[in-house]
Scaffold this active site. Structure first.
Site, PDB file in Angstrom:
ATOM      1  CG  ASN A  10      12.354  14.172 -18.757  1.00 31.65           C
ATOM      2  OD1 ASN A  10      11.814  13.188 -18.213  1.00 31.65           O
ATOM      3  ND2 ASN A  10      12.927  15.246 -18.372  1.00 31.65           N
ATOM      4  CE  LYS A  12      10.634  17.423 -16.460  1.00 36.49           C
ATOM      5  NZ  LYS A  12      10.709  18.831 -15.965  1.00 36.49           N
TER       6      LYS A  12
HETATM    7  C1  PEP Z   1      12.392  19.227 -19.359  1.00 38.25           C
HETATM    8  O1  PEP Z   1      12.433  19.039 -18.150  1.00 38.25           O
HETATM    9  O2  PEP Z   1      13.176  18.709 -19.741  1.00 38.25           O
HETATM   10  C2  PEP Z   1      11.463  20.347 -19.548  1.00 38.25           C
HETATM   11  C3  PEP Z   1      11.724  20.956 -20.986  1.00 38.25           C
HETATM   12  O3  PEP Z   1      10.133  20.749 -19.007  1.00 38.25           O
HETATM   13  P1  PEP Z   1       8.934  21.583 -19.472  1.00 38.25           P
HETATM   14  O4  PEP Z   1       8.595  21.324 -20.979  1.00 38.25           O
HETATM   15  O5  PEP Z   1       8.052  21.227 -18.396  1.00 38.25           O
HETATM   16  O6  PEP Z   1       9.683  23.123 -19.250  1.00 38.25           O
END
Ligand code: PEP
Length: 256
Positions: A10, A12
């Site tokens: 992801n 983002k």
């Molecule tokens: C996410 O936002 O889906 C996530 C798991 O982020 P991170 O791996 O940075 O904790």
């Protein structure tokens, strides 16, 4: 029952089209040895980066996802995205109900449910995110929170629909914080989610649903997490933003 591992990145609100293209150009070489039968590798770029990534991953074992979908086919929904727009670009997966959408953009179990139904109707695989906040875990309310999110987000789905859904368990306190749930704690919660799905849709369906873990998953903890009986992969934030860290995570997750 054996379930195929699914690792989804992801991105983002990160990576321009040029940056996203560069990332997957490198990534596709690093994961070229991963058999499609062994794992689904998915990247979920921001909307404006999807087209460039789609072009770059053609012919590779990397699949394409999006980070949201609206339930209407089109119309006056400023800032939203419709199924056809994603379909045209080759998107196959859609993340729905990520905790950041719930926390900052008013996403509720009811809107998650509408988005899941729209995604299924368009033939996408929805990745439905659930997870508790720190105060909910500390207050002993984790199971209740997860039950409500699953019951609301998956309301009205048929068994057949559910066969196409992926669930991502992401404890909010572990996202982007570097605090990973221990494999034991993650497994205990995944097991609760599995039992809830079994109750809602029957055991043959529930046992087949892939449940990803998300929350500071990295190359060095991926193997131990995915080795748990009810952990079928990961939804990855930070570690998906570099080709080498994402590739190492994928390889460790599927290592024997
Ligand atoms: C996410 O936002 O889906 C996530 C798991 O982020 P991170 O791996 O940075 O904790």
């Amino acid at each position: 029952m054996s379930r195929k591992v699914i690792i989804a990145g992801n991105w983002k609100m990160n990576k321009t089209a040029a940056e996203g293209k560069a990332l997957v150009e490198e990534l596709k070489k690093l994961v070229a040895d991963v058999p499609v039968a062994k794992a689904d590798i998915v990247v979920c770029p921001p909307f404006t980066t999807i087209a460039a990534v789609a072009e770059a991953i053609k012919g590779s074992n990397i699949r394409l996802g999006a980070q949201n979908i609206h339930w209407a086919a089109n119309g006056a929904f400023t800032g939203e995205i419709a199924a056809d727009m994603l379909k045209e670009l080759g998107v196959e997966y859609v993340i729905i109900g990520h905790s950041e959408r719930r926390q900052y953009f008013g996403e509720t179990d009811a809107t998650v449910n509408q988005r899941v139904k729209a995604a299924l109707a368009a033939g996408f695989t929805p990745i439905v995110c659930v997870g508790e906040m720190l105060e909910e875990r500390e207050g002993g309310r984790t199971e209740k929170v997860l039950f409500t999110q699953l019951e609301g987000g998956l309301a009205g789905l048929t068994k057949e629909d559910m066969g196409k859904v992926v669930v991502a368990y992401e404890p909010v306190w572990a996202i982007g914080t570097g605090k990973t749930a221990t494999p034991e704690l993650a497994e205990e919660t995944h097991n609760y989610i599995r039992q809830t799905l079994n109750d809602m849709f029957g055991k043959e369906i529930g046992e087949g649903v892939r449940i990803q873990y998300g929350g500071s998953m990295k190359a060095d903890n991926a193997k131990e997490l995915v080795a748990q009986r009810n952990i079928d992969g990961g939804l990855i934030g930070g570690a998906a933003l570099k080709a080498d860290s994402f590739s190492a995570l994928v390889h460790n997750a599927i290592a024997e």
